[in-house]
Scaffold this motif. Structure first.
Motif, PDB file in Angstrom:
ATOM      1  N   GLY A 197     -71.490  -7.303 -35.639  1.00 19.12           N
ATOM      2  CA  GLY A 197     -71.494  -5.751 -35.709  1.00 19.12           C
ATOM      3  C   GLY A 197     -71.270  -5.636 -37.371  1.00 19.12           C
ATOM      4  N   CYS A 198     -70.337  -6.624 -37.932  1.00 16.61           N
ATOM      5  CA  CYS A 198     -69.978  -5.996 -39.039  1.00 16.61           C
ATOM      6  C   CYS A 198     -70.915  -6.242 -40.833  1.00 16.61           C
ATOM      7  CB  CYS A 198     -68.639  -6.738 -39.776  1.00 16.61           C
ATOM      8  SG  CYS A 198     -69.158  -8.295 -40.512  1.00 16.61           S
ATOM      9  N   GLY A 199     -72.003  -6.515 -40.028  1.00 19.07           N
ATOM     10  CA  GLY A 199     -73.004  -6.752 -41.174  1.00 19.07           C
ATOM     11  C   GLY A 199     -73.568  -7.692 -42.095  1.00 19.07           C
ATOM     12  N   LYS A 200     -72.160  -8.980 -41.415  1.00 18.79           N
ATOM     13  CA  LYS A 200     -72.375 -10.185 -42.288  1.00 18.79           C
ATOM     14  C   LYS A 200     -73.710 -10.762 -42.566  1.00 18.79           C
ATOM     15  CE  LYS A 200     -69.695 -12.494 -39.101  1.00 18.79           C
ATOM     16  NZ  LYS A 200     -70.409 -11.860 -37.478  1.00 18.79           N
ATOM     17  N   SER A 201     -74.686 -10.700 -41.193  1.00 22.36           N
ATOM     18  CA  SER A 201     -76.091 -11.819 -40.851  1.00 22.36           C
ATOM     19  C   SER A 201     -76.934 -10.371 -41.697  1.00 22.36           C
ATOM     20  CB  SER A 201     -76.154 -11.167 -39.671  1.00 22.36           C
ATOM     21  OG  SER A 201     -75.395 -12.344 -39.222  1.00 22.36           O
ATOM     22  N   VAL A 202     -76.832  -9.327 -41.687  1.00 21.37           N
ATOM     23  CA  VAL A 202     -78.180  -8.596 -41.989  1.00 21.37           C
ATOM     24  C   VAL A 202     -77.514  -8.724 -43.939  1.00 21.37           C
ATOM     25  CG1 VAL A 202     -78.673  -6.143 -42.337  1.00 21.37           C
ATOM     26  CG2 VAL A 202     -78.013  -6.841 -40.636  1.00 21.37           C
TER      27      VAL A 202
END
Lengths: 292, 500, 362, 315, 331
Positions: E46-51
């Motif tokens: 949920g920290c946005g690393k994949s985004v």
């Protein structure tokens, strides 16, 4: 020593059921479908009060009159008001759809549950029966049952219900198989819960959503099947209307009195469309996958 | 240049072959015929096909008199127990076998003795058939039979080629009609091709006849309007207006032989033990509640002929003095009161599941309702209906009879005590006497008198209510000329041709 | 804890082979040999870890021990009684006493039941408590696992992964068990959440005097939580030892390889190392002799031919290797603790203190 | 593969026995006597008795069943009561018609349903998606006979482009054959297209979200290749299932469509046979349809194996 | 970050917002990665690393708005180009290794086809040549018996082999940048060691730049050169890997490191971070960690803390760093 993880108000999320409901309520198509169906259902329930005329009262002075201020949808081959017949016919058609699906589910779902949950010889036996029923052409089954039980709306429902049953059995079995190895079922067994409890509380609720969707789709086809059986003289009996029998009667007047077929045809079309839209909406709302 | 010439020549050739192309007439019929074996056939549809395929000894003229076909003349012996027929010269069957007295004997004997024959009762009066000479045949009877000529004008009088007619006749019937059997695809088509050896070949103008069963009335008409068919039969009365609006179509509306009636179960099992089954006043009340003309107007666009007698309107046996009763609700109610039944009186009316019958049923239901009957319609599919009727599982039943040209074929088997189709089990010896005597009476005036005596008895006992006669509505393309309609509704192709 | 304590659960020559029944016209397939001839005792009050890679049979062994699936052969003794011949009522008691926590907090809770129903169900099943009492008990349990009792009416999907795992723990606790099997209880969780659950399990263990059986593959968690560790390879236990001994002097070459493969905990510790090559063979056709011999860097002909004995050493250690004495120091086995920097240690202490303060004054 | 097919075929035998028993019992329960109808208007009792005997209808039902099965084993499906033709002949003459109609309808359904489903999935939530859905559902909801008559009115009566009804065998005149079948095939096809579209859309939606489709896009593949090669191939399984199921249903005949368009296929024969209590025909046809189902299921399984290599090695 | 080397990819202030979402899911992050270097992006789910990785590959769905003040990839702008441009870069100059080798490969095509497809697409090779190169790639990633495996389907391979195939696919066109998204998370520890070692070796051979996305600090310690710690769509701390391990500044980084169980003897209770990552709807206005930070002060809640250099190359987005100084004053 352990901390209590409090949830701040902004973190509040609605409960499962209401969340599905919200998702459902947010689905425009499903709402339109539900709205139409509610209107139709209300019309069916309050038919005696809202139908402008007696639906079976013939009037030889107004045979096959086009729509007018007096008869909003025109009159039929015996001078009966089509709007009134359409409203009363909603009873037959909606009930036909509902009851036949209820019959199909009442038999098919338990069979599928048993086959899928216990497997083995029971599964083999049930699957064979379901296969056999499935390969018997629907109309043969329906006509044979209709002829055996005698032509009437109730018997048409039974025939349609029995014919649609194998699909539910198959679907249920497949769904049970797909969740049979879920951890929560193993957890339930680990607690020592009895099988029937596990089936009722763990299996059934979790396979319900595709069943509900299929039910919505089947109601639609059941209404059409009633029309087909009516076409063969095995559905609703005269003089009482169902949309199928109205359409059937109108068939001979497609050119002379197109309004006769238009009204029930459109009613079936809109209803089937609505049930499908509703089914879609339910499918989206109940699918746990779509909630993430 | 040469190329162009060849092209033109080719085109011309094409055009010419088109001009000399085989001419085919396509006839749309309502049902798929059953066996194409005259002895076993039972459907009206097969009679439509037989008309082009098999000649009969006698034919029926539009005025319902009997005219020569394969028999050129016939005489009765003095005691009316021997019928001698002179046969047409120069007739051959489709397979080339000549038609003669032996062939007649073969056919009549076949109809009498073939185990599955459905003709047995029709010609039960025949004792033997004698070949007098090649062109003369003598038919010996038990007793005088006034109906015999009428029977011989139908399937019982159709002549099959003796040599070819062993085994499965229906698969490839060999007759002596203007067209011979070519091909049959069940539920799709029956194709006939012109028989060049036909004795009256010049009167037939099409090379091929194709019968196409199309059960759906509107589809049948649509096919005609689309130009895919040349003639259709049994057009729905409600479609006649559409047809009349179509400039390329032509309607033949001829009074027909078929009629509808309501039979009451008066003595066939437990279901007869109802007020309406036991009390003729109630049946009379039922009749008085019905307005035949209104049914005709509402359902049949006024094209049918309301009737209270089983004889077709064109028949000489119609008793003009026996007037059609007018609807009289007050009298009907009075009769019900006299019978002492509590109204509304429940009556179960069995109808077939066709939309038109149901429509009529609903009108009767509405009309009878006003007089104090609570009519429950029981729509039943055909196979069930038949066995229910035979076994007496009905109170009142709406029936249809395709009709016969002679009077006997419309009344005897339904109303005599031992009649094969007397499902009501109605039995009145006085009526039996009259009808049996009429059968053996050849004098027209005497027969008329006998039937005239029978009608009041029926009107009094009221075992059944005659409703209406159905006209034969035949529609064809305008270009089809020369057609002469007949009350039997059969399509005779003699002198019929296509002229643009 | 006392090492002499009675075993609470004992596996005796336990074997589980999953066979596919031969179909019509079908050749019988070789069975999957998930667990082969395992003998093991779980001691009262200890935390025993079963460690191994996927396919090693550790989860199957855990389930066999809890009587969740029938063994192909061998026995499980619970408090000295053979589970194979218990009466129905005695088995019900066993169900109460032995509970399980699953790996996937998303799959292990019935999504259609509220938290209250989930946690309350074992109570309903195993006691005659009134509805109100049961509700109070559920509230207690939720508090125990760190959830607000007000959340009892909600459904699993409304909770985060860590919270769901807490619900699963609450349910396991509801029947007042004596032993809990944690089947990879934290491996699906984020690091920070994993720490919360690990802490919780340790607290509960002490609070209720539980015995824990942890099935896991994360060596860090195992070292942190367990008292003894059983290392499994292809359905067999290859080494069983107290946790510190195992991590400091792994004896079996597979244990050594496992230790070596763990990523370093500080960039400064990067070093070239021998990585175990190949992959675990199929459990349908395990290698002969020592099952590890196909990958063992020290394999010799004897290993292929002869199965090593699961040998008990003097100091409560067991190992199944022909040559463990020679190999004891062969692997760069022991994991040297990372030299934590002073800055990090200081700040972590500050963090823990501040965190504790925050928790006590929410 | 051959062992697999053999196994499946042998495994289908109990199903076939079950269905034959089922149909046999069911129709013997029906009221009405076929012979009574056959005896015609005259209803001669002697003839009726004779026919009862001829068709063994006077014997106990189990005996009738055994007699029928005995005939089956010798390749004799019995005689039609109504036409006195061997059931095999009737089936042989109707089956090609039904198969052709079903095939053509299926082609139309696939040609409409699959592209529409793919497009709707790719444009999920857009007007295009809603439009495709509405059209698809319309196809499902319009009664066949109604659409059929409307089409006849339009294309045959008004425009005179196509024959109103009837059937010309393929080998007699392929062009005319096509002309006679295109409208009924369209009517049936449109109904199926809706179902197919909806399932294609669903399957594509679930496949488009998978990791391997993302992988395909991450490889820089052309959208066409991503959608048609990588995604669609994987979405094919449910489509194959559905297609074979639909085809199986059509084997039972598109009854109403056949009736409206006067197509001499299975459906009309079945309905007529049921109504006429033509026992041997009903039994023969249902058995034939059941065998068709078995074969189609088998075909589906074989196709699964072609599509999905995982299943190939599984057995 | 590391000066001197040419950056393969440079991104400034990348933001991503999904249609209808109340907050940016990626909120102004900047990254640089040079040839031959590995930048690890660390964070929890949920920290946005994949985004971030999907945004850099241009693979986000159409309802996502991606913006940046500047992007450079191989000296050319990256964002704001058309789809065709993306297609030509993806799988060619920039490639990806995915987390789940089970699902990242298409089950219905042989692995040879799947590797060759990418080669044929970007190099225009014939089918035969592409297949030959696919075989060479399989050998490069040390797939044993590569020639036979070329025609194998994914399900016939073990997880480790599949991940090698995914790597072969990514390297097939010799990309300048590889984005590896949790490449070893789904693997067993011995296989993880094999794959990490393989990646390191191949990177050393090819000089490819790499962005490694992971939640596992062990993996970071093992292979990264530089680290960026992400929390709730922002980078909270970044710097050379050693600096981060020895001198963690941001409370989140400290908590994350403290919650990892140590492989040494038990050292008391693990550190925990209370609560959970806020959803976009719950995003606090100032520091996004403020709701969970044990050191939070009022200023944290109001303004976004700037990413500032603590030491050269080591940046942290916390107004209270270094902690001991701020807290020491308070205590």
């Amino acid at each position: 020593m352990t901390m209590i993880e409090t949830v701040s108000p902004i973190l509040f999320r609605p409960r499962s059921t209401s969340r599905a409901l919200q998702k459902f309520l947010g689905n425009k198509g499903a709402m339109i479908g539900a709205g139409i169906l509610i209107v139709f259902a209300l019309a069916a329930i309050f038919a005696p009060w809202i139908a402008p005329y007696n639906p079976i009262k013939t009037n030889f002075l107004v045979i096959r009159k086009p729509p007018s201020a007096l008869f909003w949808l025109g009159t039929d081959e015996l001078g009966r008001d089509l709007l009134s017949r359409l409203i009363w016919g909603a009873r037959g058609s909606l009930v036909a759809g509902g009851i036949s699906v209820a019959i199909a589910m009442a038999i098919g779902v338990p069979l599928g549950l048993l086959a899928g949950y216990f497997g083995g010889k029971l599964d083999a036996l049930i699957s064979r029966i379901v296969d056999a029923l499935l390969s018997c052409p629907f109309l043969v089954l329906a006509i044979a049952l209709g002829a055996f039980l005698g032509p009437s709306l109730i018997n048409a429902m039974i025939a349609i219900g029995l014919s649609a049953m194998p699909i539910f059995a198959r679907l249920t079995r497949g769904q049970v198989l797909s969740i049979r190895h879920e951890d929560y079922l193993e957890g339930a067994r680990a607690i020592g819960l009895p099988d029937r409890w596990i089936i009722a509380r763990y299996v059934l609720p979790n396979i319900l959503s595709p069943l509900v969707v299929q039910a919505a789709l089947t109601i639609a086809s059941a209404i059409l099947a009633e029309a087909s059986l009516s076409f063969l003289g095995l559905g609703q009996q005269p003089p009482y209307p169902s949309w199928g029998s109205m359409l059937n009667a109108a068939r001979n007047f497609m050119e002379q009195a197109p309004w006769m077929s238009l009204a029930p045809g459109a009613a079936i079309y809109i209803t089937v469309l609505s049930f499908n839209l509703l089914g879609d909406g339910l499918s989206d709302a109940l699918d746990p996958k779509s909630q993430h | 240049m040469t190329r162009l010439r060849i092209l033109i020549a080719a085109l011309a050739l094409l055009a010419s072959t088109a001009a000399f192309a085989e001419t085919t007439i396509k006839i749309g019929i309502q049902d798929d015929p059953d066996f194409l074996d005259p002895a076993r056939s039972r459907t009206y549809a097969s009679r439509l096909v037989f008309t082009a395929l098999c000649d009969k000894l006698v034919d029926v003229a539009p005025d319902l008199t009997f005219v020569p076909q394969l028999a050129t003349a016939w005489t009765w012996s003095a005691d009316n127990k021997v019928l001698t027929m002179t046969l047409r010269d120069g007739v051959t069957f489709h397979d080339g076998e000549p038609f003669d007295a032996a062939a007649v004997k073969f056919n009549l004997d076949r109809s009498r003795t073939l185990p599955e024959s459905l003709r047995k009762s029709e010609i039960a009066s025949i004792v033997s058939v004698d070949v007098v000479d090649a062109k003369t045949v003598a038919i010996n009877l038990k007793q005088p039979d006034a109906t015999l000529i009428a029977q011989l004008s139908d399937r019982a009088g159709m002549m099959l080629a003796p040599k070819a007619s062993t085994g499965d006749v229906g698969a490839k019937p060999v007759c002596s009609g203007p067209y011979k059997f070519l091909q049959r695809v069940q539920q799709d088509r029956i194709a006939l091709t012109r028989f060049d050896g036909y004795w009256n070949r010049a009167a037939y103008h099409f090379d091929k006849v194709v019968f196409l069963p199309i059960p759906d009335t509107s589809v049948r008409l649509a096919n005609l309007r689309a130009g895919d068919l040349d003639i259709i039969e049994r057009v729905a009365p409600t479609d006649i207006k559409t047809v009349k609006d179509d400039k390329s179509l032509h309607v033949f509306n001829n009074p027909g032989l078929g009629f509808s009636f309501i039979t009451f179960n008066v003595a066939n099992g437990d279901r007869a033990k109802t007020p309406i089954g036991q009390d003729k006043r109630i049946r009379k009340a039922f009749e008085l509640a019905i307005d035949r003309s209104a049914i005709n107007d509402v359902v049949f666009e006024g094209l049918y002929t309301p009737s209270n007698q089983p004889f077709p309107p064109t028949s000489p046996f119609v008793d003009k003095s026996f007037a059609l009763p007018a609807r009289d609700v007050a009298k009907s109610q009075a009769l019900l009161a006299a019978a002492g039944v509590k109204t509304p009186l429940d009556v179960e009316l069995t109808v077939s599941n066709s939309p038109i019958t149901q429509q009529v049923g609903q009108i009767i239901q509405a009309m009878a309702g006003e007089a104090g009957f609570n009519v429950k319609l029981v729509a039943t599919e055909f196979a069930t209906l038949l066995s229910q009727q035979q076994t007496g599982r009905f109170q009142a039943s709406m029936q249809y009879w395709s009709g016969r040209p002679g009077p006997d074929g419309n009344i005897h088997q339904f109303l005599t005590c031992k009649g094969s189709q007397n499902d009501s089990h109605y039995c009145n010896p006085k009526l039996d006497d009259l009808l049996n005597t009429a059968r053996t009476t050849t004098d027209l005036a005497q027969r008329k008198a006998l039937y005239a005596q029978a009608l009041p008895i029926l009107a009094d006992d009221m075992p059944s209510i005659d409703l209406y006669f159905e006209p034969r509505l035949i529609v064809m393309q305008n270009k089809i000329k020369g057609f002469v309609p007949n009350p039997d509704g059969l399509i005779r192709l003699k002198d019929v041709e296509a002229k643009p | 804890m006392s090492l002499a304590a009675h075993p609470i659960l004992e596996a005796i020559h336990l074997t589980k082979h999953f066979a596919t029944p031969p179909g019509f016209l079908q050749r019988a397939k070789p069975p999957v040999q998930a667990v082969t001839d395992v003998s093991l005792a779980v001691r009262k009050g200890e935390t025993l870890a079963l460690v191994g890679e996927s396919g090693s049979g550790k989860s199957t062994l855990g389930r066999l021990l809890l009587n969740l699936m029938p063994a192909t052969s061998g026995d499980v003794l619970y408090d000295g009684r053979n589970l194979g011949n218990l009466s129905a009522s005695a088995l019900r008691q066993v169900r109460r006493d032995l509970q399980i926590i699953f790996q996937d907090p998303f799959a292990s809770l019935n999504p259609r039941m509220s938290v209250e129903a989930i946690v309350g169900e074992p109570i309903w099943l195993h006691s005659t408590m009134s509805r109100a009492d049961r509700r109070a008990r559920v509230a207690d349990l939720l508090k125990t696992v760190g959830l607000a009792p007000e959340q009892a009416g909600r459904y699993p999907h409304e909770f985060s992964g860590g919270q769901r795992q807490r619900i699963g723990i609450a349910r396991a606790l509801a029947s007042e068990p004596r032993l809990i099997l944690g089947d990879e209880p934290v491996s699906a969780l984020d690091v920070s959440v994993q720490a919360q659950v690990v802490n919780l399990l340790e607290d509960l263990k002490h609070q209720f005097g539980l015995t824990l059986l942890i099935v896991a593959h994360g060596l860090g968690v195992i070292r942190h939580m367990s008292d003894r560790v059983a290392v499994m390879y292809l359905g067999e236990i290859v080494e069983l030892a107290p946790v510190d001994a195992l991590f400091e002097t792994p004896l079996h070459p597979y244990t050594q390889a496992l230790m070596t493969a763990v990523p370093v905990s500080h960039p400064g510790l990067r070093r070239p190392r021998a990585i175990l090559s190949g992959e675990m063979p199929s459990p349908t056709a395990p290698p002969s002799g020592c099952r590890f011999h196909t990958r063992c860097p020290h394999g010799r002909p004897l290993c292929r031919d002869e199965k090593p004995v699961f040998e008990r050493l003097d100091d409560d250690r067991h190992v199944a290797c022909h040559f463990w004495k020679e190999l004891a120091n062969a692997g760069a086995g022991s994991l040297a603790p990372p030299p934590a920097s002073a800055a990090y240690v200081t700040r972590l202490d500050l963090f823990k203190t501040a965190q504790a303060t925050m928790e006590s004054h929410p | 593969m051959i062992a697999f097919i053999a196994r499946r075929l042998v495994g289908a035998i109990p199903t076939l026995i079950l269905i034959s028993l089922f149909v046999f019992t069911l129709q013997k329960l029906l009221p009405g006597d076929p012979i009574l109808a056959m005896a015609g208007e005259e209803r001669d009792p002697a003839v009726i008795a004779l026919l009862h005997e001829k068709y063994h209808l006077d014997q106990p039902i189990p005996i009738q069943y055994i007699r029928w099965v005995g005939g089956l084993l010798q390749g004799d499906f019995g005689m039609s009561l109504r036409t006195e033709q061997p059931v095999t002949t009737l089936v042989a003459s109707k089956l090609p018609v039904t198969l052709e109609l079903a095939a053509l309808a299926l082609i139309i359904a696939l040609a409409i349903g699959i592209p529409a489903g793919i497009i709707a999935a790719l444009r999920k939530g857009t007007a295009l998606d809603y439009g495709a859905n509405i059209v698809a559902l319309s196809g499902i909801s319009i009664p066949h006979f109604w659409l059929g008559i409307l089409l006849i009115m339009l294309f045959s009566v008004k425009l005179k482009w196509l024959p109103a009804s009837g059937f010309v065998p393929l080998f007699d005149d392929p062009v005319q054959n096509f002309k006679t079948l295109i409208l009924p095939a369209f009517v049936v096809g449109v109904g199926l297209a809706g179902t197919l579209m909806r399932h294609t859309r669903g399957a594509m939606l679930s496949v488009l979200g998978t990791d391997y489709v993302r992988t395909a896009r991450a490889k820089g593949l052309m959208p066409r290749s991503v959608v048609l090669k990588h995604a669609f191939r994987n979405a094919l399984m449910p489509i194959v299932t559905l297609t074979t199921l639909l085809f199986g249903e059509m084997l039972g005949g598109a009854v109403l469509t056949e009736q409206v368009f006067s197509i001499p296929g299975f459906g009309k024969m079945i309905v007529d046979a049921v109504f006429n209590r033509d026992y041997a025909v009903v039994q023969g046809v249902v058995l034939c349809v059941a065998v068709g189902f078995v074969l189609l299921n088998l075909l589906a399984d074989v196709l699964y194996r072609v599509i999905n290599p995982r299943l190939r090695t599984a057995s | 970050m590391t000066a001197g080397l040419r950056d393969v990819l440079s991104v400034r202030d990348l933001t991503v917002r999904f249609g209808g979402a109340p907050a940016n899911v990626i909120d102004g992050i900047s990254l640089d990665v040079a040839a031959g270097r590995t930048l690890a992006i660390v964070g929890e789910s949920g920290c946005g690393k994949s985004v971030t990785s999907m945004a850099l590959m241009g693979l986000l769905p159409s309802n996502a708005t991606v913006a940046a003040t500047a992007t450079t990839f191989l000296d050319a702008p990256l964002l704001g180009r058309d789809e065709k441009h993306w297609r030509d870069i993806r799988g060619n100059r920039m490639a990806m290794i995915f987390q789940e080798p089970m699902t990242a490969l298409n089950p219905v095509f042989s692995i040879g086809d799947q590797i060759a497809e990418s080669i044929a697409r970007h190099r225009g090779l014939s089918a035969k040549a592409a297949r030959a190169r696919a075989l060479a790639m399989l050998e490069t990633v040390r797939v044993p018996d590569a020639a036979r495996r070329l025609d194998a389907y994914p399900h016939e391979l073990s997880g480790g082999l599949r991940q090698r195939v995914v790597i072969a696919m990514a390297l097939a066109n010799a990309p300048a940048l590889i984005i590896a998204d949790e490449p070893t998370t789904a693997l067993d520890v011995t296989i993880q060691a094999q794959i990490l070692s393989l990646i390191a070796t191949l990177q050393a051979e090819t000089g490819t730049a790499m962005i490694l996305i992971t939640h596992d600090l062990g993996v970071v310690a093992e292979v990264a050169d530089d680290v960026a710690v992400m929390y709730a769509g922002r980078i909270v701390e970044s710097g050379p890997v050693a600096a981060l391990f020895d001198d963690p500044q941001h409370p989140y980084t400290i908590g994350l490191m403290g919650s990892m169980p140590s492989q040494g003897p038990r050292g008391g209770r693990l550190a925990t971070i209370a609560g959970r990552v806020p959803t976009p709807a719950e995003m606090p206005p100032g520091c996004r960690f403020a709701t969970r930070c044990p050191f939070v002060v009022e200023a944290c809640r109001t303004a976004r803390p700037p990413l500032r250099a603590i030491t050269p190359g080591h940046d942290v987005a916390c107004i209270r760093a270094p902690l001991e100084q701020h807290l020491g004053a308070a205590a």
